[in-house]
Design an enzyme around this catalytic site. Structure first.
Site, PDB file in Angstrom:
ATOM      1  N   ALA A  91      56.418  40.443  56.659  1.00 17.95           N
ATOM      2  CA  ALA A  91      55.925  40.556  55.287  1.00 17.95           C
ATOM      3  C   ALA A  91      56.009  39.162  54.669  1.00 17.95           C
ATOM      4  O   ALA A  91      56.996  38.795  54.035  1.00 17.95           O
ATOM      5  CB  ALA A  91      56.776  41.548  54.497  1.00 17.95           C
ATOM      6  N   ALA A 122      61.586  36.668  47.413  1.00 21.21           N
ATOM      7  CA  ALA A 122      61.555  37.352  48.715  1.00 21.21           C
ATOM      8  C   ALA A 122      60.999  38.762  48.537  1.00 21.21           C
ATOM      9  O   ALA A 122      60.435  39.088  47.485  1.00 21.21           O
ATOM     10  CB  ALA A 122      62.947  37.384  49.323  1.00 21.21           C
ATOM     11  N   ASN A 123      61.121  39.588  49.537  1.00 18.03           N
ATOM     12  CA  ASN A 123      60.664  40.979  49.427  1.00 18.03           C
ATOM     13  C   ASN A 123      61.580  41.886  50.237  1.00 18.03           C
ATOM     14  O   ASN A 123      62.508  41.421  50.885  1.00 18.03           O
ATOM     15  CB  ASN A 123      59.196  41.094  49.864  1.00 18.03           C
ATOM     16  CG  ASN A 123      59.011  40.710  51.316  1.00 18.03           C
ATOM     17  OD1 ASN A 123      59.502  41.372  52.224  1.00 18.03           O
ATOM     18  ND2 ASN A 123      58.319  39.592  51.546  1.00 18.03           N
ATOM     19  N   HIS A 124      61.287  43.184  50.204  1.00 17.39           N
ATOM     20  CA  HIS A 124      62.213  44.170  50.779  1.00 17.39           C
ATOM     21  C   HIS A 124      62.030  44.444  52.263  1.00 17.39           C
ATOM     22  O   HIS A 124      62.635  45.373  52.786  1.00 17.39           O
ATOM     23  CB  HIS A 124      62.069  45.498  50.028  1.00 17.39           C
ATOM     24  CG  HIS A 124      62.723  45.499  48.682  1.00 17.39           C
ATOM     25  ND1 HIS A 124      64.078  45.310  48.527  1.00 17.39           N
ATOM     26  CD2 HIS A 124      62.223  45.643  47.442  1.00 17.39           C
ATOM     27  CE1 HIS A 124      64.388  45.354  47.241  1.00 17.39           C
ATOM     28  NE2 HIS A 124      63.258  45.544  46.557  1.00 17.39           N
ATOM     29  N   SER A 125      61.200  43.666  52.954  1.00 17.32           N
ATOM     30  CA  SER A 125      60.979  43.949  54.377  1.00 17.32           C
ATOM     31  C   SER A 125      62.307  43.974  55.144  1.00 17.32           C
ATOM     32  O   SER A 125      63.122  43.063  55.019  1.00 17.32           O
ATOM     33  CB  SER A 125      60.064  42.883  54.975  1.00 17.32           C
ATOM     34  OG  SER A 125      60.047  42.998  56.375  1.00 17.32           O
TER      35      SER A 125
END
Ligand code: CTP
Length: 235
Positions: A99, A33-36
């Site tokens: 994102a 995943a990512n930090h969005s």
């Protein structure tokens, strides 16, 4: 009588907004995943809805409440996000603020991968569909009249954003300064540059909610000069 005037200039319009990260499964319990945070996308959906647009927000997992008064579709992976977007069409305006993970694990395991039992030393990745590009290059009424993308840039922001706009086929591109000094990721403010046919508009640094209101205002201005979908079909 005159739908679309006054404080609800987007009344009768349909909006689609993507927000947040995607989660790409590795196995039954792990993901990429990512930090969005989803703050910008959620604020845009709320702002468009506030101006009267019938709004669908397609979002990955975020720690934000569903904005009231609009339809929220919760998804995890990029492919689920694309499906949910396709189902929300047709729309007059689509804003792609999510994102989306560019890659997913090629063969995600259905059960938990145990260490020492064939745990992979490397993950084989495969490219995810580009949701913005897919919808921006769709034909007929599957292509919203106004397609807005985002570009996260650290260097040569406007040059990269101008190229990205052409590559993705979107009408407007909001270039987002995500250099570490900007504090954009997870923060409450954004420094944006709106790239469109007429040129580039540099917006001052402002809160994500103020940026959302400003974008919604630009969208309302755009539709002032464009007939409603029904009118187009009738003409
Ligand atoms: N996007 C999308 N689907 C993807 C990837 C991106 O819809 N699979 C959208 C994002 O929501 C955003 C824009 O495309 O509107 C960002 O494009 P992307 O090519 O991912 O650019 P960046 O994130 O800016 O990264 P890079 O510079 O590496 O291309």
């Amino acid at each position: 009588f005159f739908a679309g005037v006054g404080s609800k200039p987007l009344a009768g319009r349909r909006a689609l907004v993507t927000s947040g990260p995607t989660r790409e499964p590795i196995d039954a319990v792990r993901f990429i995943a990512n930090h969005s945070s989803g703050k910008q996308g959620h604020a845009i959906a709320a702002a468009l809805s506030h101006l009267g647009a019938e709004t669908v927000l397609v979002t990955g997992p975020v720690n934000l409440p569903d904005p009231p008064g609009l339809s929220v579709v919760h998804i995890e992976s990029a492919r689920e996000m694309l499906d949910a977007c396709q189902q929300a069409l047709p729309a007059d305006v689509a804003v792609f603020a999510a994102a989306v993970a560019d890659w997913r694990v090629k063969d995600a395991a259905a059960s938990k991968i145990k260490k020492g039992k064939g745990a992979p030393a490397t993950l084989e990745l495969t490219e995810n569909p580009d949701i913005l590009k897919t919808i921006a290059t769709a034909t007929g009424n599957r292509r919203p009249a106004l397609v807005v993308g985002f570009a996260a840039e650290t260097d040569d922001i406007v040059k990269n954003a101008t190229e990205k706009r052409a590559r993705k086929g979107c009408d407007w591109l909001l270039a987002n300064d995500v250099s570490p000094a900007s504090g954009t990721f997870g923060g409450d403010a954004n420094t944006l540059h709106l790239v469109r046919d007429g040129g580039v508009e540099d917006w001052p640094r402002m809160s994500k909610t103020a940026a959302a209101d400003k974008l919604a205002g630009c969208v309302a201005d755009y539709f002032k000069d464009h007939p409603a979908r029904e009118a187009e079909a009738a003409s």
